[in-house]
Design a protein around this motif. Structure first.
Motif, short mmCIF file in Angstrom:
data_model
loop_
_atom_site.label_atom_id
_atom_site.label_comp_id
_atom_site.label_asym_id
_atom_site.label_seq_id
_atom_site.Cartn_x
_atom_site.Cartn_y
_atom_site.Cartn_z
N GLU A 73 0.83 -1.19 0.00
CA GLU A 73 0.00 0.00 0.00
C GLU A 73 0.88 1.25 0.00
N VAL A 74 0.33 2.34 -0.57
CA VAL A 74 0.98 3.64 -0.51
C VAL A 74 -0.07 4.71 -0.18
N ARG A 75 0.37 5.75 0.53
CA ARG A 75 -0.45 6.95 0.74
C ARG A 75 0.23 8.08 0.01
N LEU A 76 -0.51 8.77 -0.86
CA LEU A 76 0.08 9.73 -1.76
C LEU A 76 -0.57 11.10 -1.61
N THR A 77 0.23 12.14 -1.76
CA THR A 77 -0.28 13.50 -1.92
C THR A 77 0.35 14.07 -3.19
#
Length: 283
Positions: free
Chosen positions: A99-103
């Motif tokens: 998983e990745v959290r991106l902005t």
């Protein structure tokens, strides 16, 4: 691979990482208190992350348990072509998905399917409800039926997003509802609404005031399926803005699951910008 090794000193990385995360939230329109509150959430558990470098950039990864699955998370990636190293590192430690959290856009993870987004919109000082729409609080007698409907919809949304099995989604739903509504209908800070047209309930709303500094979180602004296609979706967004100001906040935040293209188009058209985007792939 490419000379990537565990970083002996994490301070230089952490300072730069936190500055980049803050800049991303500021660019999305967050106030300084909100940006820092979101940063605090983004770095939870940071001491357990593994940080690696090739001398030109950074990789931050971890493997953890989530709803019965072993999950790898890529928290930071500024090493060119470092994604393969990060995925391999996670796989070697038993991760079933990454998983990745991106902005600020997908970057190197454009081929990872979107599993969810957090979105936000500032609210004008005195929003008005659409003509012909009335809003009232849900009664306590209505709440059991509302709860059952919300839970079923939440589980279906999680499964449709493709991240969890139905069993894992049900377990996550039970955990999330218990965490957010420990006192059920009477949990402080939460408000529950019925939206009516001509005396008929066409949808419901559930919001949490003061969820973050100056922010009301819209857990659910739902138009019942039999009433969709009549413009009530935009009306529900207006109800969310009205409820936000009723609770004394200046901005509204909400989550949308991957695969819900109809909702994403509605949020685009009503001015909700993406704060965070969550993507993942199975290994």
């Amino acid at each position: 691979m490419n000379g990537i090794e565990t970083a002996p000193d994490r301070d230089a990385w952490r300072n730069g990482f936190e500055a980049r995360v803050l800049d991303g939230y500021r660019a999305a329109g967050c106030s300084e208190p909100l940006a820092r509150a979101l940063l605090e959430r983004a770095v939870r558990g940071i001491e357990d992350w593994t940080v690696a470098t090739d001398g030109t950039g950074w990789i931050a990864v971890e493997v953890t348990q989530d709803n019965g699955a072993t999950v790898g998370r890529i928290h930071d990636l500024t090493v060119p072509r470092g994604r393969e190293w990060a995925e391999q590192w996670c796989a070697e430690r038993g991760a079933q998905r990454v998983e990745v959290r991106l902005t600020g856009g997908p970057g190197a993870f454009a081929d990872y399917p979107v599993r969810g987004q957090n979105r936000m919109r500032a609210v004008v000082e005195r929003p008005e409800l659409p003509a012909g729409l009335t809003v009232r609080r849900l009664t306590e007698e209505e709440c059991p039926g509302w709860y059952a409907r919300e839970e079923a919809g939440y589980v279906a949304d999680i499964v449709r997003a493709g991240a969890l099995t139905p069993e894992q989604a049900k377990a996550k739903s039970d955990e999330d509802f218990a965490r957010h509504l420990p006192q059920g209908y009477r949990t402080p800070g939460h408000a529950f609404y019925a939206m009516e047209v001509g005396g008929e309930v066409v949808g419901t709303g559930w919001v949490n005031h003061g969820f973050l500094p100056g922010v009301t979180f819209g857990f659910s602004l739902e138009v019942y399926e039999e009433h969709r296609g009549r413009g009530y979706g935009r009306s529900a967004m207006a109800v969310g803005a009205w409820a936000t100001r009723q609770g004394g906040d200046e901005a509204m935040m909400l989550n949308v699951f991957g695969g819900n293209e109809v909702a994403m188009r509605l949020y685009d058209s009503t001015g909700f910008t993406v704060l965070d985007e969550y993507r993942s792939i199975d290994l």
